[in-house]
Design a protein around this motif. Structure first.
Motif, PDB file in Angstrom:
ATOM      1  N   THR A   1      78.487  36.227  14.173  1.00 45.51           N
ATOM      2  CA  THR A   1      77.843  36.220  15.418  1.00 45.51           C
ATOM      3  C   THR A   1      76.922  34.844  15.590  1.00 45.51           C
ATOM      4  O   THR A   1      77.024  33.778  16.514  1.00 45.51           O
ATOM      5  N   MET A   2      75.926  35.135  14.637  1.00 46.42           N
ATOM      6  CA  MET A   2      74.848  34.039  14.557  1.00 46.42           C
ATOM      7  C   MET A   2      75.270  32.594  14.235  1.00 46.42           C
ATOM      8  O   MET A   2      75.051  31.679  14.826  1.00 46.42           O
ATOM      9  N   PRO A   3      76.138  32.568  13.216  1.00 42.35           N
ATOM     10  CA  PRO A   3      76.996  31.156  12.977  1.00 42.35           C
ATOM     11  C   PRO A   3      77.751  30.583  14.017  1.00 42.35           C
ATOM     12  O   PRO A   3      77.444  29.516  14.472  1.00 42.35           O
ATOM     13  N   PHE A   4      78.408  31.625  14.801  1.00 41.65           N
ATOM     14  CA  PHE A   4      79.185  31.036  15.916  1.00 41.65           C
ATOM     15  C   PHE A   4      78.258  30.583  17.106  1.00 41.65           C
ATOM     16  O   PHE A   4      78.472  29.550  17.948  1.00 41.65           O
ATOM     17  N   ILE A   5      76.968  31.404  17.303  1.00 45.45           N
ATOM     18  CA  ILE A   5      76.084  30.880  18.125  1.00 45.45           C
ATOM     19  C   ILE A   5      75.723  29.162  17.920  1.00 45.45           C
ATOM     20  O   ILE A   5      75.269  28.682  18.984  1.00 45.45           O
ATOM     21  N   LEU A   6      75.277  29.306  16.501  1.00 48.93           N
ATOM     22  CA  LEU A   6      74.734  28.021  16.361  1.00 48.93           C
ATOM     23  C   LEU A   6      75.745  26.788  16.489  1.00 48.93           C
ATOM     24  O   LEU A   6      75.335  25.708  16.885  1.00 48.93           O
ATOM     25  N   ILE A   7      76.753  27.262  15.963  1.00 46.56           N
ATOM     26  CA  ILE A   7      78.148  26.004  16.232  1.00 46.56           C
ATOM     27  C   ILE A   7      78.267  25.814  17.754  1.00 46.56           C
ATOM     28  O   ILE A   7      78.201  24.703  18.181  1.00 46.56           O
ATOM     29  N   THR A   8      78.284  26.937  18.511  1.00 43.64           N
ATOM     30  CA  THR A   8      78.283  26.651  19.870  1.00 43.64           C
ATOM     31  C   THR A   8      77.198  25.918  20.458  1.00 43.64           C
ATOM     32  O   THR A   8      77.717  25.154  21.440  1.00 43.64           O
ATOM     33  N   SER A   9      76.133  26.119  19.979  1.00 42.68           N
ATOM     34  CA  SER A   9      75.088  25.015  20.555  1.00 42.68           C
ATOM     35  C   SER A   9      75.382  23.614  20.283  1.00 42.68           C
ATOM     36  O   SER A   9      74.968  22.829  21.166  1.00 42.68           O
TER      37      SER A   9
ATOM     38  N   LEU B   1      87.486  28.875  20.100  1.00 41.68           N
ATOM     39  CA  LEU B   1      87.601  27.466  20.236  1.00 41.68           C
ATOM     40  C   LEU B   1      87.329  27.146  21.429  1.00 41.68           C
ATOM     41  O   LEU B   1      86.478  26.380  22.027  1.00 41.68           O
ATOM     42  N   ASN B   2      88.305  27.456  22.549  1.00 37.84           N
ATOM     43  CA  ASN B   2      87.924  27.567  23.944  1.00 37.84           C
ATOM     44  C   ASN B   2      86.620  28.097  24.546  1.00 37.84           C
ATOM     45  O   ASN B   2      85.908  27.707  25.227  1.00 37.84           O
ATOM     46  N   LEU B   3      86.227  29.275  23.720  1.00 33.77           N
ATOM     47  CA  LEU B   3      84.756  29.866  24.361  1.00 33.77           C
ATOM     48  C   LEU B   3      84.007  28.910  23.735  1.00 33.77           C
ATOM     49  O   LEU B   3      82.899  28.572  24.607  1.00 33.77           O
ATOM     50  N   ALA B   4      83.669  28.384  22.624  1.00 30.37           N
ATOM     51  CA  ALA B   4      82.742  27.462  21.908  1.00 30.37           C
ATOM     52  C   ALA B   4      82.861  26.160  22.982  1.00 30.37           C
ATOM     53  O   ALA B   4      81.672  25.768  23.514  1.00 30.37           O
ATOM     54  N   ALA B   5      83.763  25.666  23.339  1.00 27.78           N
ATOM     55  CA  ALA B   5      83.961  24.402  24.325  1.00 27.78           C
ATOM     56  C   ALA B   5      83.734  24.831  25.609  1.00 27.78           C
ATOM     57  O   ALA B   5      83.260  23.890  26.357  1.00 27.78           O
TER      58      ALA B   5
ATOM     59  N   VAL C   1      66.843  21.225  16.343  1.00 26.97           N
ATOM     60  CA  VAL C   1      68.107  22.117  16.058  1.00 26.97           C
ATOM     61  C   VAL C   1      68.388  21.661  14.576  1.00 26.97           C
ATOM     62  O   VAL C   1      68.970  22.594  13.844  1.00 26.97           O
ATOM     63  N   ALA C   2      68.383  20.466  14.107  1.00 27.57           N
ATOM     64  CA  ALA C   2      68.587  20.301  12.759  1.00 27.57           C
ATOM     65  C   ALA C   2      67.925  20.773  11.783  1.00 27.57           C
ATOM     66  O   ALA C   2      68.456  21.311  10.792  1.00 27.57           O
ATOM     67  N   ILE C   3      66.705  21.082  12.058  1.00 33.26           N
ATOM     68  CA  ILE C   3      65.755  21.899  11.387  1.00 33.26           C
ATOM     69  C   ILE C   3      66.236  23.457  11.252  1.00 33.26           C
ATOM     70  O   ILE C   3      66.230  24.051  10.121  1.00 33.26           O
ATOM     71  N   LEU C   4      66.671  24.019  12.510  1.00 39.14           N
ATOM     72  CA  LEU C   4      67.007  25.429  12.531  1.00 39.14           C
ATOM     73  C   LEU C   4      68.456  25.553  11.669  1.00 39.14           C
ATOM     74  O   LEU C   4      68.354  26.439  10.770  1.00 39.14           O
ATOM     75  N   PHE C   5      69.368  24.391  11.826  1.00 38.51           N
ATOM     76  CA  PHE C   5      70.397  24.492  10.724  1.00 38.51           C
ATOM     77  C   PHE C   5      69.947  24.624   9.482  1.00 38.51           C
ATOM     78  O   PHE C   5      70.773  25.188   8.550  1.00 38.51           O
ATOM     79  N   TYR C   6      68.948  23.875   9.106  1.00 40.30           N
ATOM     80  CA  TYR C   6      68.694  23.723   7.625  1.00 40.30           C
ATOM     81  C   TYR C   6      68.253  25.106   6.955  1.00 40.30           C
ATOM     82  O   TYR C   6      68.438  25.480   5.882  1.00 40.30           O
ATOM     83  N   PHE C   7      67.593  25.677   7.810  1.00 46.34           N
ATOM     84  CA  PHE C   7      66.949  27.236   7.428  1.00 46.34           C
ATOM     85  C   PHE C   7      67.955  28.288   7.520  1.00 46.34           C
ATOM     86  O   PHE C   7      67.597  29.322   7.161  1.00 46.34           O
ATOM     87  N   MET C   8      68.848  28.122   8.391  1.00 48.53           N
ATOM     88  CA  MET C   8      70.066  29.172   8.476  1.00 48.53           C
ATOM     89  C   MET C   8      71.081  29.424   7.596  1.00 48.53           C
ATOM     90  O   MET C   8      71.339  28.007   7.207  1.00 48.53           O
TER      91      MET C   8
END
Length: 433
Positions: free
Chosen positions: A24-32, A154-158, A220-227
């Motif tokens: 869930t959390m990885p998918f939310i980050l990718i969706t952002s 993929l459509n949901l993220a898009a 957002v880059a900083i958030l990805f770094y720590f997640m």
């Protein structure tokens, strides 16, 4: 813990999820990320008429904004794929975000000097960052979960890319567009100092939105770094076909997908790039009102993504793609031959129906590529260069037709015919040779 996932029924990867299989959390980050690059692309639809005015350009010159961004996809797609293989998806995403941010910050000196070439360079840098992000995020979103839900996921993220299609024109209307337009004759009659102040003011309005965008990207880059993100690694088998960069095109469905994606991106960019101009010319709207209608177009695009994702539960992805293509072709005819506000309604309808095309073509294209997914993804991202070439052709055609914007929409119509061929025939998985 190792979890095996697939795209279609043959693409196997190993997802190293650590101690949890919750995506869930990885998918939310990718969706952002889909939302952020959607903001960049859809602000271009505001920049084209705005910088055309601020830098005194013709239609063809104004489309170099699209060319700068989308040519970067062609240049950077292969390096982006190599970056992913060498450093992984997480590090590649962080790199893409920082490059994207650097391009956004370059808008400040470009605006201060009112130099169109520097604007184009800034957009090229943004395009390089977007290439890395899309090459990383599209396959990651497709594979991050169960195989049977790949296209839906993929459509949901898009769909959040579609949200940006609605939000960006509103932001652009509020903070970039002034609503003041002068004819060439009026500009020529202005005192030089007044004209210079007006044009510099128009150019300067882009600074704050792009400073804010760049700052958000850094955060957002900083958030990805720590997640923690699950790493995705291909699982190889002895019998697996592993062609090189060019020979991967022996997968016929991938070759078709590359062609279809080229024409899809070209069509989408053509439609949005000239939306404000056709709203002004064909429906008699002022600049700011036209931008709000572009926001309505974005809302329909977003709605189409969510509704299309729902329909994919019950309809095969290639069937839905074909149906949507037919609807888009008919609406293009209305946009070309219609009059008044009906033209804007037709373009809004096209936004709805073309909403699922990019992620669906992408998912169908990488289906069954196994360890060649990264290479196939690079080809599909390279095909985004259609957004650099076709709008330039459309701008040239419009100039040849004495600024008749509607006549240029024959180009997206042809694009949808080609995409329809992919939906009906080209998606079938056959290995040539």
């Amino acid at each position: 813990m190792q979890v095996t996932s697939q795209t279609g029924d043959q693409h196997e990867v190993s997802l190293d999820t650590g101690k949890s299989t919750n995506y869930t959390m990885p998918f939310i980050l990718i969706t952002s990320l889909f939302f952020l690059w959607g903001m960049a692309h859809n602000l271009d639809s505001i920049l084209i008429p705005h910088l055309k005015k601020a830098c005194e350009l013709n239609n063809r010159q104004s489309t170099l904004i699209d060319t700068s961004v989308f040519f970067a996809y062609f240049i950077m797609a292969i390096p982006a794929g190599m970056l992913i293989k060498r450093f992984g998806y997480k590090n590649s995403i962080i790199t893409g975000l920082l490059v994207f941010a650097a391009g956004a910050f370059l808008f400040v000196p470009a605006a201060n000097s009112k130099t169109y070439e520097l604007f184009l360079f800034s957009l090229f840098i943004i395009g390089c960052g977007l290439t890395i992000l899309e090459t990383s995020a599209n396959p990651y979103a497709a594979i991050l979960g169960t195989p049977e839900l790949s296209t839906k996921r993929l459509n949901l993220a898009a769909s959040f890319n579609g949200l940006a299609t609605m939000v960006a024109p509103i932001v652009g209307s509020l903070f970039i567009l002034s609503g003041t337009n002068h004819t060439p004759e009026q500009l020529a009659a202005m005192p030089e100092a007044e004209k210079t102040a007006y044009l510099m003011g128009e150019a300067a309005s882009v600074k704050v939105p792009y400073i804010v965008l760049g700052s958000v990207l850094v955060l957002v880059a900083i958030l990805f770094y720590f997640m923690h993100l699950p790493s995705m690694k291909p699982k190889h088998t002895e019998a697996e076909i592993k062609p090189g960069f060019f020979s991967v095109l022996k997968f016929r469905h991938l070759s078709w997908a590359v062609v279809a994606q080229f024409f899809y991106v070209g069509a989408q960019v053509c439609i949005t790039s000239f939306f404000i101009r056709i709203a002004q010319q064909g429906a008699g709207l002022d600049e700011k009102t036209a931008a709000y209608y572009l926001g309505v177009y974005g809302f329909l695009f977003m709605a189409g993504r969510f509704i299309g994702t729902f329909f994919l539960k019950y309809v095969k992805d290639y069937v839905l793609l074909s149906i949507y293509c037919i609807a888009s072709i008919l609406l293009c005819l209305v946009a070309i031959y219609g009059t008044g506000i009906v033209v804007i309604y037709a373009l809004g309808g096209i936004g709805f129906f073309m909403s699922i095309m990019f992620p669906t073509i992408f998912s169908l294209g990488i289906n069954g590529l196994k360890s060649n997914t990264e290479t196939g993804s690079s080809w599909l991202v390279m095909s985004i260069v259609g957004g650099a070439i076709l709008p330039y052709g459309m701008g040239t055609l419009i100039d040849m037709k004495h600024d008749d914007i509607q006549s240029g929409y024959i180009i997206p119509l042809v694009c949808f015919v080609i995409i329809l061929s992919f939906g009906m025939y080209g998606h079938r998985r056959i290995v040539n040779g």
